[in-house]
Design a protein around this motif. Structure first.
Motif, PDB file in Angstrom:
ATOM      1  N   VAL A 220       0.853  -1.177   0.000  1.00 36.40           N
ATOM      2  CA  VAL A 220       0.000   0.000   0.000  1.00 36.40           C
ATOM      3  C   VAL A 220       0.890   1.228   0.000  1.00 36.40           C
ATOM      4  N   GLU A 221       0.608   2.164  -0.902  1.00 37.51           N
ATOM      5  CA  GLU A 221       1.398   3.387  -1.006  1.00 37.51           C
ATOM      6  C   GLU A 221       1.128   4.288   0.202  1.00 37.51           C
ATOM      7  N   ILE A 222       2.193   4.779   0.825  1.00 34.61           N
ATOM      8  CA  ILE A 222       2.090   5.684   1.956  1.00 34.61           C
ATOM      9  C   ILE A 222       2.615   7.051   1.527  1.00 34.61           C
ATOM     10  N   PRO A 223       1.765   8.077   1.479  1.00 36.30           N
ATOM     11  CA  PRO A 223       2.267   9.421   1.168  1.00 36.30           C
ATOM     12  C   PRO A 223       3.344   9.829   2.163  1.00 36.30           C
ATOM     13  N   LEU A 224       4.369  10.495   1.668  1.00 31.77           N
ATOM     14  CA  LEU A 224       5.521  10.770   2.529  1.00 31.77           C
ATOM     15  C   LEU A 224       5.179  11.688   3.694  1.00 31.77           C
ATOM     16  N   GLU A 225       4.284  12.648   3.498  1.00 29.40           N
ATOM     17  CA  GLU A 225       3.935  13.526   4.614  1.00 29.40           C
ATOM     18  C   GLU A 225       3.140  12.771   5.674  1.00 29.40           C
ATOM     19  N   ALA A 226       2.320  11.821   5.241  1.00 27.89           N
ATOM     20  CA  ALA A 226       1.607  10.985   6.206  1.00 27.89           C
ATOM     21  C   ALA A 226       2.593  10.109   6.974  1.00 27.89           C
ATOM     22  N   ALA A 227       3.583   9.594   6.263  1.00 28.36           N
ATOM     23  CA  ALA A 227       4.613   8.790   6.925  1.00 28.36           C
ATOM     24  C   ALA A 227       5.384   9.638   7.931  1.00 28.36           C
ATOM     25  N   ARG A 228       5.680  10.877   7.561  1.00 26.89           N
ATOM     26  CA  ARG A 228       6.390  11.767   8.484  1.00 26.89           C
ATOM     27  C   ARG A 228       5.603  11.925   9.790  1.00 26.89           C
ATOM     28  N   MET A 229       4.314  12.195   9.681  1.00 26.75           N
ATOM     29  CA  MET A 229       3.502  12.409  10.868  1.00 26.75           C
ATOM     30  C   MET A 229       3.419  11.144  11.720  1.00 26.75           C
ATOM     31  N   GLN A 230       3.327   9.979  11.073  1.00 29.90           N
ATOM     32  CA  GLN A 230       3.278   8.717  11.812  1.00 29.90           C
ATOM     33  C   GLN A 230       4.568   8.474  12.576  1.00 29.90           C
ATOM     34  N   MET A 231       5.709   8.738  11.930  1.00 30.39           N
ATOM     35  CA  MET A 231       6.996   8.501  12.584  1.00 30.39           C
ATOM     36  C   MET A 231       7.221   9.459  13.741  1.00 30.39           C
ATOM     37  N   LEU A 232       6.839  10.719  13.555  1.00 29.02           N
ATOM     38  CA  LEU A 232       6.987  11.684  14.638  1.00 29.02           C
ATOM     39  C   LEU A 232       6.087  11.302  15.814  1.00 29.02           C
ATOM     40  N   ALA A 233       4.871  10.855  15.503  1.00 27.12           N
ATOM     41  CA  ALA A 233       3.938  10.462  16.558  1.00 27.12           C
ATOM     42  C   ALA A 233       4.440   9.249  17.329  1.00 27.12           C
ATOM     43  N   SER A 234       5.244   8.411  16.666  1.00 31.13           N
ATOM     44  CA  SER A 234       5.775   7.222  17.342  1.00 31.13           C
ATOM     45  C   SER A 234       6.950   7.544  18.253  1.00 31.13           C
ATOM     46  N   GLY A 235       7.425   8.809  18.203  1.00 31.40           N
ATOM     47  CA  GLY A 235       8.498   9.222  19.099  1.00 31.40           C
ATOM     48  C   GLY A 235       9.878   9.226  18.475  1.00 31.40           C
ATOM     49  N   ASP A 237      13.204  10.500  16.657  1.00 29.91           N
ATOM     50  CA  ASP A 237      13.876  11.788  16.641  1.00 29.91           C
ATOM     51  C   ASP A 237      13.586  12.488  15.306  1.00 29.91           C
ATOM     52  N   PRO A 238      13.258  13.782  15.347  1.00 29.48           N
ATOM     53  CA  PRO A 238      12.940  14.499  14.100  1.00 29.48           C
ATOM     54  C   PRO A 238      14.042  14.417  13.053  1.00 29.48           C
ATOM     55  N   SER A 239      15.315  14.391  13.479  1.00 35.83           N
ATOM     56  CA  SER A 239      16.399  14.299  12.494  1.00 35.83           C
ATOM     57  C   SER A 239      16.362  12.968  11.763  1.00 35.83           C
ATOM     58  N   VAL A 240      15.995  11.904  12.465  1.00 33.66           N
ATOM     59  CA  VAL A 240      15.886  10.588  11.842  1.00 33.66           C
ATOM     60  C   VAL A 240      14.682  10.556  10.898  1.00 33.66           C
ATOM     61  N   VAL A 241      13.589  11.176  11.310  1.00 31.56           N
ATOM     62  CA  VAL A 241      12.397  11.241  10.462  1.00 31.56           C
ATOM     63  C   VAL A 241      12.691  12.002   9.177  1.00 31.56           C
ATOM     64  N   ASP A 242      13.384  13.135   9.292  1.00 30.54           N
ATOM     65  CA  ASP A 242      13.723  13.913   8.096  1.00 30.54           C
ATOM     66  C   ASP A 242      14.535  13.086   7.111  1.00 30.54           C
ATOM     67  N   VAL A 243      15.500  12.336   7.633  1.00 31.79           N
ATOM     68  CA  VAL A 243      16.333  11.504   6.765  1.00 31.79           C
ATOM     69  C   VAL A 243      15.501  10.410   6.110  1.00 31.79           C
ATOM     70  N   ALA A 244      14.604   9.785   6.873  1.00 34.42           N
ATOM     71  CA  ALA A 244      13.770   8.719   6.313  1.00 34.42           C
ATOM     72  C   ALA A 244      12.892   9.250   5.177  1.00 34.42           C
ATOM     73  N   VAL A 245      12.323  10.418   5.365  1.00 33.77           N
ATOM     74  CA  VAL A 245      11.440  10.983   4.338  1.00 33.77           C
ATOM     75  C   VAL A 245      12.238  11.422   3.122  1.00 33.77           C
ATOM     76  N   ARG A 246      13.337  12.148   3.338  1.00 35.55           N
ATOM     77  CA  ARG A 246      14.159  12.589   2.210  1.00 35.55           C
ATOM     78  C   ARG A 246      14.757  11.397   1.472  1.00 35.55           C
ATOM     79  N   GLY A 247      15.181  10.396   2.219  1.00 39.56           N
ATOM     80  CA  GLY A 247      15.743   9.203   1.593  1.00 39.56           C
ATOM     81  C   GLY A 247      14.714   8.465   0.763  1.00 39.56           C
ATOM     82  N   SER A 248      13.481   8.383   1.267  1.00 35.80           N
ATOM     83  CA  SER A 248      12.414   7.724   0.502  1.00 35.80           C
ATOM     84  C   SER A 248      12.132   8.473  -0.797  1.00 35.80           C
ATOM     85  N   GLN A 249      12.143   9.801  -0.725  1.00 39.42           N
ATOM     86  CA  GLN A 249      11.928  10.587  -1.943  1.00 39.42           C
ATOM     87  C   GLN A 249      13.061  10.368  -2.934  1.00 39.42           C
TER      88      GLN A 249
END
Length: 296
Positions: A220-235, A237-249
């Motif tokens: 199932v396709e996960i929009p990257l901004e939705a993924a960002r919010m899910q990862m931040l909500a899970s606790g 670190d924002p720097s790790v979330v930024d890398v995960a989203v940018r890396g996915s793009q």
């Protein structure tokens, strides 16, 4: 004596196991020695912290080589430099650093790609006077373990990278290359980009898992901004979330569609394909009832 940092992780534990199998005197470092209570009794386990330089100086005493693995995050440069400095002052001869695909060539990214985190450490090693090797792995095959709960529950695998492909690498191959670099001199002063033998996408990996597990698995396709919010909500670190989203793009855009021959060149055999990893870790994707049936 070789010191292994990150010894509780996927690659670090395998490096420790392989070196122990060769009879190499070993010291494993961790912030929590209890987490390594199950390792071989002939491995010396010491407590140390990248943010406590005096503990690193003690950890490298009498050590000839260091396997340097730092946990991902914005703190990687600080931790790398602390260990490299301790190694240099402590008379260590060689450091083999686990870096990231792209290495020092990928620093113009606003600080939000893994290679950017690792660039200062690679640069420090190059100017340290130590023998060194930098290992730059692509995406690990073991990242697929994140999908185990969804697969066991019959749910689709979340896909943040679309049809983008990567040279997904088996972490066991990364560990074997690290051991060769630690024990020999042939790869001193080199940066090795470690990939699997093929370019594969998340749908490709899921199709192979479906074949190995003999069950239909979808994505199932996960929009990257939705993924960002899910990862931040899970606790996370924002720097790790930024890398995960940018890396996915980046992967979506074809920016990590890289395959090299470095694993084959170092080990004298082809890199393991994702299918081999999936077969060897099939049990991780089976639920309790399926595991019991498979054992009969």
């Amino acid at each position: 004596m070789i010191l292994v940092t990150g010894a509780t992780g996927t690659v670090g534990r395998e490096v420790l196991r392989l070196l122990a199998g060769r009879g190499v005197p070993l010291r494993a470092v961790t912030r929590d020695p209890a987490r390594l209570s199950s390792v071989k009794t002939d491995v010396e386990v010491v407590g140390a912290d990248f943010e406590a330089p005096e503990t690193l100086r003690d950890a490298v005493a009498g050590v000839e080589g260091v396997f340097l693995l730092t946990a991902p995050g914005a703190w990687v440069p600080e931790h790398d430099l602390a260990m490299i400095n301790a190694a240099r002052v402590g008379g260590v001869r060689k450091v083999v650093k686990l870096s990231a695909v792209g290495g020092r060539s990928s620093t113009d990214d606003g600080g939000t790609m893994p290679a950017h985190w690792h660039a200062p450490g690679e640069q420090a090693l190059a100017g340290s006077g130590l023998a060194w090797t930098a290992l730059r792995p692509s995406s690990f095959a073991s990242n697929a373990l994140r999908w185990a709960d969804a697969i066991q529950a019959g749910q689709p695998v979340p896909n943040m990278t679309g049809t983008g492909t990567q040279g997904v690498v088996d972490p066991r191959d990364v560990a074997e290359v690290a051991v060769e670099a630690l024990l020999g001199a042939e790869h001193d002063g080199m940066a090795l980009t470690l990939t699997g033998p093929d370019l594969v996408s998340v749908p490709d990996q899921v199709a192979l898992l479906s074949e190995v597990l003999a069950r239909p698995i979808s994505t199932v396709e996960i929009p990257l901004e939705a993924a960002r919010m899910q990862m931040l909500a899970s606790g996370l670190d924002p720097s790790v979330v930024d890398v995960a989203v940018r890396g996915s793009q980046l992967v979506r855009d074809g920016g990590n569609a890289v395959v090299t021959n470095d694993v084959h060149r170092v080990l004298g055999r082809p890199a393991r394909p994702f299918r081999t990893w999936a077969l060897d870790h099939r049990g991780a994707f089976l639920d309790t009832e399926e595991t019991a049936r498979a054992a009969r």
